[in-house]
Design an enzyme around this catalytic site. Structure first.
Site, PDB file in Angstrom:
ATOM      1  N   SER A 167       4.794  -5.860   4.469  1.00  0.00           N
ATOM      2  CA  SER A 167       4.283  -6.143   6.428  1.00  0.00           C
ATOM      3  C   SER A 167       4.425  -7.515   6.366  1.00  0.00           C
ATOM      4  O   SER A 167       4.439  -8.310   5.568  1.00  0.00           O
ATOM      5  CB  SER A 167       3.070  -5.901   6.492  1.00  0.00           C
ATOM      6  OG  SER A 167       3.335  -5.359   7.461  1.00  0.00           O
TER       7      SER A 167
ATOM      8  N   TYR B  30      -4.879  -2.669   3.414  1.00  0.00           N
ATOM      9  CA  TYR B  30      -3.474  -2.619   3.540  1.00  0.00           C
ATOM     10  C   TYR B  30      -2.927  -4.300   3.282  1.00  0.00           C
ATOM     11  O   TYR B  30      -2.089  -4.383   2.532  1.00  0.00           O
ATOM     12  CB  TYR B  30      -3.650  -2.495   5.175  1.00  0.00           C
ATOM     13  CG  TYR B  30      -2.079  -2.183   5.560  1.00  0.00           C
ATOM     14  CD1 TYR B  30      -1.318  -0.957   5.038  1.00  0.00           C
ATOM     15  CD2 TYR B  30      -1.498  -3.233   5.713  1.00  0.00           C
ATOM     16  CE1 TYR B  30       0.190  -0.820   5.206  1.00  0.00           C
ATOM     17  CE2 TYR B  30       0.385  -2.697   6.017  1.00  0.00           C
ATOM     18  CZ  TYR B  30       0.717  -2.006   6.148  1.00  0.00           C
ATOM     19  OH  TYR B  30       1.729  -1.511   6.527  1.00  0.00           O
TER      20      TYR B  30
END
Length: 264
Positions: free
Chosen positions: A142, A155
């Site tokens: 990401s 995350y």
């Protein structure tokens, strides 16, 4: 290179970037093994792709939050005589509550899906790729991997692990004909934010920050075939990734490859 006999395994294939990868690879003539929790979605996608491209498309419903799932997936492929040449580790999730208020089961599930399963699936399929002297692995990280840590979020740390692990694998495996790419998309139109309960907040972001899942998948597929260890799709995201990290990731990659005292 002919891809008509190659087989790709895609996790999180029922929607979003995973489904986009399935469509991209099917159009290139690869056979597919589609993995996700929702069997009906997988069956519908498999029917679409076999009809459109005449490929073989197997479906294996599995929850990667189950520690037994990676070995079950590998066994399924082996039972059907499928040698996995391409692995797309796409399945992901993110919590939206504070660390202290989230159950350990939920936190452990995040780590299982996006750290342990990604690593174990790679470990399970790399030996076969090495024996055939050809392989492609895309691990979906990401843009958050380049960002400072986010309050209460695992995350960013998880996706940083995926980014670093992918580069380390690429260094080791490229001499064996295996390319590994960390695909680092930014905000992508998919069901991810609905599933995580963050749709309202995400919808307030400028339209220029959003990307189409098909564009992300096509860019990632081109990058891994070109041997790029890191792929940040989209011009704006490239600028943001460099702004958030003072040392360019290509320089980090070369430093990690050449200055590692533990390297063989």
């Amino acid at each position: 290179m002919s891809t008509t006999t190659r087989t790709a395994l895609i996790t999180g294939a029922s929607a979003g970037i995973g489904a986009a990868f399935a469509r991209t690879l099917a159009a290139d003539g690869l056979d597919l093994v589609l993995v996700a929790r929702r069997k009906q979605r997988l069956d519908e996608l498999a029917q679409e792709l076999t009809t459109a491209h005449g490929i073989r498309c197997e479906v294996f419903p599995a929850d990667l939050g189950d520690p037994a799932a990676p070995k079950a997936i590998a066994a399924f492929a082996a039972e059907r005589g499928l040698a996995v040449d391409v692995l797309i580790n796409n399945a992901g999730l993110s919590g939206n509550d504070t660390f202290a208020d989230t159950s350990w089961e939920s936190l452990a599930g995040e780590i299982q899906v996006m750290v342990t399963a990604v690593t174990e699936l790679s470990h399970l399929f790399v030996p076969g790729m090495k024996s055939r002297a050809w392989g492609r692995i895309v691990n979906v990280s990401s843009l958050a991997a380049f960002a400072p840590p986010g309050e209460s979020l695992l995350y960013t740390g998880i996706k940083s692990y995926v980014l670093n692990m992918s580069q380390a694998l690429d260094m080791e495996l490229k001499p064996h004909g295996i390319h590994v790419t960390a695909l680092c998309p930014g905000f992508t139109r998919s069901e991810f934010h609905d599933a995580m309960g963050s749709r309202d907040a995400a919808s307030k972001l400028p339209a220029a920050l959003w990307q189409d899942a098909n564009d992300v998948a096509q860019t990632g597929w081109a990058a891994v075939n070109a041997g790029k260890p890191v792929c940040v799709p989209g011009a704006i995201n490239k600028v943001l990734s460099h702004a958030m990290r003072p040392v360019p990731f290509r320089a980090q990659y070369l430093m990690g490859k050449n200055l590692n005292p533990l390297a063989h």
